[in-house]
Enzyme design. Structure first.
Site, PDB file in Angstrom:
ATOM      1  N   SER A 291       7.521  27.814   4.063  1.00 51.43           N
ATOM      2  CA  SER A 291       7.896  28.821   3.073  1.00 51.43           C
ATOM      3  C   SER A 291       9.324  28.633   2.567  1.00 51.43           C
ATOM      4  O   SER A 291       9.630  27.646   1.924  1.00 51.43           O
ATOM      5  CB  SER A 291       7.676  30.214   3.672  1.00 51.43           C
ATOM      6  N   ASP A 302      14.805  17.237  -4.272  1.00 53.93           N
ATOM      7  CA  ASP A 302      14.530  17.009  -5.692  1.00 53.93           C
ATOM      8  C   ASP A 302      15.798  16.896  -6.531  1.00 53.93           C
ATOM      9  O   ASP A 302      15.831  16.171  -7.526  1.00 53.93           O
ATOM     10  CB  ASP A 302      13.659  18.150  -6.247  1.00 53.93           C
ATOM     11  N   LYS A 316       3.410  25.955   3.199  1.00 54.08           N
ATOM     12  CA  LYS A 316       3.139  27.361   2.867  1.00 54.08           C
ATOM     13  C   LYS A 316       3.874  27.678   1.571  1.00 54.08           C
ATOM     14  O   LYS A 316       5.070  27.960   1.567  1.00 54.08           O
ATOM     15  CB  LYS A 316       3.604  28.264   4.017  1.00 54.08           C
TER      16      LYS A 316
END
Length: 542
Positions: A291, A302, A316
């Site tokens: 999460s 990224d 998740k």
């Protein structure tokens, strides 16, 4: 026969009345699913052969609907809502002790600094025998029941009877309950010159402020680069993750975005006022990082802000919106997906309604060899993405795949060691040892983990540094553990297994003793020196 016709007629009359009531209450079309559900509930409540609990009936219906959706949509009772929120809201109301159960007795491991128990004189090593004159020791009372008796609203009082080593009889203390802080930073220290280490257990309402305190402390000690440990971090608040990421990213950098069928795309971006935009960053993750922890690791990766090291995360990536119900219960309904800045969906694949299969995914990954061998993980070309600045290849398909894979060492802990731990033999022996030797150890090493003199210069030969360099777990403690194991039918298969167990059990015990003398931070200062992920992170930072 006539009697049966009369009963049937009466039932139909009642059902007709119920239908009319449903129309009045809901005012929806004849084929409305909600009207259908309401009629079914009223029919069961009024016509069923036995009495039924109407509240439970409705709760079961809600749970039944949610079970057919995704694995993370859920229903919680008012009591469950409170228990779920406490760790994230940053505090609860109680007496302020960390404890463990030792042979059916509550043993105080630590008192919360500045908390209610510390203020009245409760000490680490004390055993709580009675609560409000009711015995809780030796009566097989559950841990949950003991916590219920000790917790209570701020300002209320509780009387506890304490058994303290060296003092005959019970000592009684009246404690005024207060708000107790729940920290999400497990450890924070300088792991090497110039390199700070912070471990987060979750992302709660206080996480960002805790991080800022850690940054300030570590910068004073010369921190330039950071290892952010999110291993076993199950997540928490999205906003907490965004606030943490804001400290690392440049103005306008995308942190994460969410999107769902009925929920338009919502983006979270860095504001450019972060305090750690220059130093190197390593994020540690494993299969239990989930999460919010995946949002942080995915954004760092990224945006090419740092490296991610470890094993593929849990996967998740579903956004739950709380729907508060009138009685204090709550539905957590999935409304959107989380996407990393490059467009990767964090959520791993699942089959609607197959909750058992979803939660067995971890077992499948383990059997497939994913935790021990990077080559066992294969990605389709359609799952390839690029980082936004250096255009490195990263992969989607659920979870965050690290830049550097660190296999799970399945040989480190022997079967003998695992069985000793599973039967609580190790933790109980440690608690008894710490209780018996705490005063002598603190006299030898000091009550402060990192003591300094009035000029702020570290005191040589004291504190955790001296403990870590000099302390050796006594063989007598290991022998006690092995003797208790033998009593319970747990023995090593041969001398090689015993010797391997000796090595890692000694390290574990040393870490637990450091925790009991000082804090969780010192526990990780011991175990991290032998952790493969830490070694890999330090190597990459060099």
């Amino acid at each position: 026969m006539n009697k049966l016709r009369n009963i049937t007629a009466a039932a139909l009359f009642m059902l007709g009345t119920l239908t009319t009531q449903a129309q009045m209450r809901i005012n929806l079309g004849e084929t409305s699913p909600i009207r259908k559900l309401s009629i079914a509930e009223m029919a069961i409540s009024n016509l069923y052969v036995d009495s039924v609990d109407e509240n439970k009936l409705v709760e079961d219906a809600i749970r039944g609907m949610l079970e057919k959706l995704d694995p993370h949509s859920s229903y919680s009772t008012p009591k469950e809502v409170k228990a779920l929120n406490e760790p994230l809201m940053g505090n609860f109301e109680g007496i302020g002790v960390q404890f463990n159960m030792l042979e059916d007795t509550l043993l105080v491991v630590q008192t919360i600094n500045g908390g209610p128990s510390e203020k009245v004189g409760i000490l680490a090593g004390d055993r709580i025998i009675t609560v409000n004159d009711t015995s809780i020791a030796g009566v097989k009372m559950s841990k949950e029941e003991i916590m219920r008796r000790l917790r209570g609203p701020k300002g209320s009082k509780v009387k506890v009877g304490i058994k303290r080593r060296g003092i005959s009889g019970l000592a009684y203390f009246t404690i005024t309950r207060d708000k107790i802080p729940l920290n999400t930073v497990d450890a924070s220290y300088m792991i090497r010159p110039g390199i700070g280490y912070i471990r987060l257990s979750s992302f709660g309402i206080t996480t960002h402020s805790e991080m800022m305190e850690c940054f300030a402390k570590l910068r004073k000690q010369g921190m330039k680069d950071l290892i952010l440990d999110l291993q076993d971090n199950g997540g928490g608040f999205l906003q907490a993750a965004a606030d943490v990421l804001n400290e690392f990213l440049e103005n306008g950098d995308l942190i994460v975005y969410t999107e769902g069928r009925a929920v338009p795309r919502q983006e979270f971006r860095a504001m450019g006022n972060g305090t750690f935009q220059k130093g190197k960053v390593i994020v540690l993750v494993n299969e239990y990082s989930a999460s919010a922890a995946e949002i942080v690791s995915g954004a760092i990766q990224d945006q090419d802000r740092g490296l991610v090291i470890g094993r593929r995360t849990y996967g998740k990536g579903l956004v739950q919106r709380p729907v508060d119900l009138p009685d204090g219960s709550m539905i957590r309904l999935t409304v959107a997906h989380y996407y990393t800045p490059s467009g990767r969906c964090i959520q791993k694949p699942y089959v609607k309604g197959d909750i058992e299969g979803y939660y067995r995914d971890m077992e499948k990954r383990y059997k497939h060899g994913e935790f021990t061998n990077a080559d066992s993980i294969h990605f389709a070309d359609s799952l390839k993405y690029e980082t936004l600045k250096q255009h490195r290849t990263v992969y989607g398909g659920g979870g965050i795949m690290p830049d550097y894979f660190v296999p799970l060492d399945t040989t480190r802990y022997t079967k003998f060691h695992r069985e000793l731990s599973a039967k609580s033999i190790v933790i109980n022996a440690n608690l008894r040892y710490a209780e018996k030797n705490r005063k002598a150890l603190l006299k030898l090493y000091g009550k402060e983990a990192d003591p300094v003199n009035s000029s702020g210069i570290p005191v040589e030969g004291k504190g955790f540094k001296a403990f870590n360099e000099k302390y050796q777990v006594p063989q007598s403690l290991l022998d006690d553990i092995y003797a208790e194991g033998k009593k319970q039918g747990v023995e090593p298969k041969d001398d090689d297994e015993l010797q391997q167990t000796n090595k890692y059990l000694s390290m574990q015990l040393k870490a637990l003793i450091a925790r009991d003398l000082w804090s969780m931070s010192e526990y990780f200062r011991v175990v991290n020196e032998d952790a493969d992920a830490i070694k890999c992170a330090l190597d990459k930072l060099r």
